[in-house]
Scaffold this active site. Structure first.
Site, mmCIF file in Angstrom:
data_model
loop_
_atom_site.group_PDB
_atom_site.id
_atom_site.type_symbol
_atom_site.label_atom_id
_atom_site.label_comp_id
_atom_site.label_asym_id
_atom_site.label_seq_id
_atom_site.Cartn_x
_atom_site.Cartn_y
_atom_site.Cartn_z
ATOM 1 N N LYS A 10 -22.470 -9.914 11.293
ATOM 2 C CA LYS A 10 -22.639 -9.364 9.694
ATOM 3 C C LYS A 10 -22.519 -10.645 9.116
ATOM 4 O O LYS A 10 -22.055 -11.654 9.442
ATOM 5 C CB LYS A 10 -20.801 -9.008 9.922
ATOM 6 C CG LYS A 10 -20.377 -8.482 8.484
ATOM 7 C CD LYS A 10 -19.078 -8.014 8.127
ATOM 8 C CE LYS A 10 -18.044 -8.920 8.091
ATOM 9 N NZ LYS A 10 -16.872 -8.354 7.739
ATOM 10 N N HIS B 248 -8.550 -4.308 -3.229
ATOM 11 C CA HIS B 248 -9.327 -3.233 -2.661
ATOM 12 C C HIS B 248 -8.769 -2.761 -1.259
ATOM 13 O O HIS B 248 -8.785 -1.515 -0.932
ATOM 14 C CB HIS B 248 -10.662 -3.735 -2.674
ATOM 15 C CG HIS B 248 -11.630 -2.995 -2.121
ATOM 16 N ND1 HIS B 248 -12.090 -1.638 -2.698
ATOM 17 C CD2 HIS B 248 -12.311 -3.122 -0.835
ATOM 18 C CE1 HIS B 248 -12.858 -1.135 -1.861
ATOM 19 N NE2 HIS B 248 -13.160 -1.736 -0.833
ATOM 20 N N GLN B 249 -8.414 -3.798 -0.496
ATOM 21 C CA GLN B 249 -8.225 -3.108 0.950
ATOM 22 C C GLN B 249 -6.897 -2.623 1.191
ATOM 23 O O GLN B 249 -6.670 -1.919 2.389
ATOM 24 C CB GLN B 249 -8.348 -4.534 1.805
ATOM 25 C CG GLN B 249 -9.687 -5.054 2.322
ATOM 26 C CD GLN B 249 -10.150 -5.844 3.276
ATOM 27 O OE1 GLN B 249 -9.428 -5.936 4.246
ATOM 28 N NE2 GLN B 249 -11.152 -6.749 3.257
ATOM 29 N N SER C 230 -5.334 -12.974 -0.405
ATOM 30 C CA SER C 230 -6.226 -14.266 -0.086
ATOM 31 C C SER C 230 -5.545 -15.210 -0.569
ATOM 32 O O SER C 230 -6.178 -16.433 -1.126
ATOM 33 C CB SER C 230 -7.518 -14.035 -1.144
ATOM 34 O OG SER C 230 -7.094 -13.815 -2.678
ATOM 35 N N GLY D 91 -4.774 -11.154 5.840
ATOM 36 C CA GLY D 91 -5.608 -11.798 4.951
ATOM 37 C C GLY D 91 -6.039 -13.244 5.249
ATOM 38 O O GLY D 91 -7.141 -13.621 4.624
ATOM 39 N N THR D 92 -5.277 -13.887 6.234
ATOM 40 C CA THR D 92 -5.936 -15.182 6.337
ATOM 41 C C THR D 92 -7.037 -15.256 7.605
ATOM 42 O O THR D 92 -6.773 -15.092 8.625
ATOM 43 C CB THR D 92 -4.660 -16.239 7.079
ATOM 44 O OG1 THR D 92 -3.801 -16.020 6.176
ATOM 45 C CG2 THR D 92 -5.013 -17.491 7.368
ATOM 46 N N LYS E 168 -6.180 -21.002 4.049
ATOM 47 C CA LYS E 168 -5.540 -19.969 3.710
ATOM 48 C C LYS E 168 -4.100 -19.648 4.544
ATOM 49 O O LYS E 168 -4.080 -20.054 5.528
ATOM 50 C CB LYS E 168 -6.436 -18.530 3.824
ATOM 51 C CG LYS E 168 -7.420 -18.223 3.124
ATOM 52 C CD LYS E 168 -8.036 -16.852 3.210
ATOM 53 C CE LYS E 168 -8.998 -16.273 2.140
ATOM 54 N NZ LYS E 168 -9.322 -15.106 2.399
ATOM 55 N N GLY F 122 -4.303 -11.094 12.341
ATOM 56 C CA GLY F 122 -5.453 -10.501 12.247
ATOM 57 C C GLY F 122 -6.548 -11.187 11.537
ATOM 58 O O GLY F 122 -6.635 -11.187 10.431
#
Length: 325
Positions: free
Chosen positions: A71, A141-142, A203, A224-225, A230, A296
């Site tokens: 990706k 958005h997520q 973020s 998010g990290t 982050k 995650g």
């Protein structure tokens, strides 16, 4: 697949891959990773010095699923003002037998749905069965994808939410209402006091949730990290929790655990791949009072798994385009 390059656009991905498809694909690839049947290649992710963008590559090979690819994409923080999503990506699938490019698949929708599937898998395997209140930290958005996927795993009755920009919360509230759930905008401390399951999807570069705010028995999915520096939660929270992740190497280097490991609060040995729970090699949650945390980080194999489903279904349903390269 037959000869030629399969093109699967963003709109088609959304038509042929739903949250249940993504859950099944991500759960399977986590299990394969834990068995050593699938592995991710080192991540490349860099600030490009233009448009405040982060850009990079995630790739890997799933020997069990015969999926090879990468990706390419990243995060453009100014995109929302242009009517675009901040996360932009494209997935390339290759034939593992020949190395030929098989499919070019839009990655924006799939990134959101696979990230939601990842937290959903962690909820399915680690959250208390009687969890009733879902806490959402983040309303970008997520977040809607995360909320929709989470409610498929437990009988939630209420959503409590906090976002650094509170004006974005009503949109998430509409999704909760559509799902038949009570919705309340709260402080971070109140969120910790109420929630049985918490998903963080921001973020941020600083802790948004402190250990003292989290009640016993909570499951937290930190989503998010995914970059050095982050951070979404207090490192002390990882020390107090039983920590699981998608991939240990990423967890300690670019994931939420980077801070707890860096400060000596936990070690790499304190982190368990969630695939071990999926495969039955680890018991997962051991008590109703235990705090469980899923780091995650987002692995390339997740993207390849859902892109493979998208390509297969799009071709089967006649919704893909095939060209000669």
């Amino acid at each position: 697949m037959t000869d030629g390059l399969l093109i699967v656009g963003e709109d088609v991905c959304a038509e042929v891959v739903n949250s249940a498809d993504a859950f099944k694909a991500v759960e399977a690839v986590f299990g394969a990773m834990a068995k050593g049947d699938a592995y991710n290649f080192p991540v490349i992710r860099e600030a490009i010095g233009y448009a405040d963008a982060l850009y990079g590559f995630k790739s890997g090979f799933d020997k069990a699923g015969k999926t090879l690819g990468l990706k390419s994409g990243g995060y453009w923080p100014g995109n929302m003002e242009k009517g675009l999503t901040n996360h932009q990506s494209t997935i390339f699938l290759f034939d593992p037998d020949t190395g030929m490019l098989q499919a070019l698949v839009g990655g924006n929708y799939l990134t959101a749905v696979r990230t939601a599937a990842s937290s959903s898998v962690s909820i399915a395997h680690l959250a208390r069965r009687d969890a009733k209140v879902l806490g959402m930290v983040g309303a970008g958005h997520q977040s809607a994808f995360q909320l929709r996927a989470a409610v498929e795993q437990r009988d939630f009755e209420k959503v409590v939410a906090w976002n650094p920009h509170p004006e974005m919360l009503p949109r998430l509230g509409e999704v909760a209402k559509e799902l038949g759930l009570e919705f309340e905008a709260v402080t971070q401390e109140e969120l910790g006091a109420q929630a049985d399951v918490i998903i963080t999807i921001t973020s941020a570069f600083e802790p948004l949730l402190m250990k003292s705010w989290i009640k016993p028995g909570t499951h937290i999915a930190c989503m998010g990290t995914d970059t050095k520096g982050k951070q979404e939660v207090d490192p002390e929270l990882l020390a107090a929790a039983t920590v699981f992740t998608d991939e240990i190497a990423q967890s300690v280097s670019i994931g939420e655990a980077q801070h707890a490991v860096g400060s000596g609060l936990i070690s790499e040995d304190d982190i368990t791949p969630v695939g071990a729970v999926i495969n039955g090699d680890h018991p997962g949650r051991s008590s109703d009072d235990q705090i469980t945390l899923f780091d995650g980080t987002g692995v390339g194999l997740q993207d390849l798994a859902v892109a493979s489903v998208a390509a297969e279904q799009a071709e089967k349903q006649g919704k893909a385009t095939r060209i000669s390269l």
